[in-house]
Design a protein around this motif. Structure first.
Motif, PDB file in Angstrom:
ATOM      1  N   THR A  46       0.825  -1.205   0.000  1.00 18.60           N
ATOM      2  CA  THR A  46       0.000   0.000   0.000  1.00 18.60           C
ATOM      3  C   THR A  46       0.860   1.257   0.000  1.00 18.60           C
ATOM      4  OG1 THR A  46      -0.126   0.002   2.429  1.00 18.60           O
ATOM      5  CG2 THR A  46      -1.859  -1.185   1.222  1.00 18.60           C
ATOM      6  N   CYS A 164      -1.896  -0.185  -9.022  1.00 19.37           N
ATOM      7  CA  CYS A 164      -2.755   0.606  -8.149  1.00 19.37           C
ATOM      8  C   CYS A 164      -3.665   1.452  -9.038  1.00 19.37           C
ATOM      9  CB  CYS A 164      -1.897   1.495  -7.250  1.00 19.37           C
ATOM     10  SG  CYS A 164      -2.854   2.639  -6.236  1.00 19.37           S
ATOM     11  N   ARG A 167      -7.084   5.277  -5.179  1.00 16.09           N
ATOM     12  CA  ARG A 167      -6.864   5.470  -3.748  1.00 16.09           C
ATOM     13  C   ARG A 167      -8.007   6.315  -3.204  1.00 16.09           C
ATOM     14  NH1 ARG A 167      -0.437   6.881  -3.877  1.00 16.09           N
ATOM     15  NH2 ARG A 167      -0.848   7.163  -6.089  1.00 16.09           N
TER      16      ARG A 167
END
Length: 218
Positions: A46, A164, A167
């Motif tokens: 993360t 990713c 977010r």
């Protein structure tokens, strides 16, 4: 093995023998259960990590990958830019194997969505917008306000594998629950993949994992 298992904060999955575990160091590990053993397939972080041949690291204010020295750290995928945040401990995980989506919720309240890509791809609109916002906040841009558009447009492609894709920062306290659900819209439209998230303060949020549209529920 017992010492390593003690770092597991949460476990999700089981469909077709796939499991995902969240850890105190901010990583998510994806496992395949075969007979009586577990095979580690992927490690996702993360937190942004140093660049390696299969992952890029962008410096805010610059469009190209940074760093030339490689040191293997076992991380297969991570956000391509940003600063390390406090409270990176993974407190919730959800997996949707049919679409290749893995979601991690952190102690800080941040939610990170990873998507599996079969080939190299551009940054998602959500991550490109995140890059643009973070670039606007740099001191270099304050001296040169016209730099952000060209830098954002020249973002490199992401390699195949997990990337990713989003977010989310709607939550302000520890993520306690994540659930990915397919929702049918109409006969002519592809089903939506919705993410239900909840934190320790009982705030709930629904996010479309493809469009990024978010709705808060109190």
């Amino acid at each position: 093995m017992q010492d390593f298992a003690a770092t597991w904060c949460v476990l999700s999955g089981g469909l077709q023998g796939l499991f995902a575990t969240g850890h105190m160091d901010g990583t998510v590990r994806i496992w395949l259960r075969s007979a009586a053993s577990l095979l580690l397939l992927q490690v996702l972080s993360t937190q942004p990590c140093a660049p390696l041949p299969w992952r890029i690291r962008l410096k805010i204010g610059e469009a190209g990958p940074t760093g030339s020295e490689f040191s293997y750290d076992g991380i297969d995928a991570c956000p391509a830019f940003g600063e390390e945040a406090k409270g990176c401990k993974v407190t919730a995980v959800s997996v949707e194997s049919s679409t290749g989506v893995v979601v991690a919720g952190c102690l800080s309240g941040e939610v990170i969505v990873f998507s599996w890509q079969t080939s190299s791809s551009n940054f998602t609109s959500s991550e490109a917008a995140e890059w643009h916002v973070q670039t606007l906040l740099t001191k270099d841009l304050e001296e040169n306000p016209g730099a952000s558009k060209s830098e954002s447009a020249d973002l490199p492609q992401l390699p195949s594998g997990f990337v990713c894709s989003m977010r989310l920062r709607q939550h302000q306290s520890q993520i306690s629950l994540l659930k990915l659900v397919h929702v049918a819209t109409s006969e002519c439209s592809a089903p939506k993949l919705l993410l239900f998230s909840a934190d320790s303060s009982s705030q709930m949020c629904i996010t479309d994992c493809f469009s990024g549209e978010t709705r808060l529920l109190y």
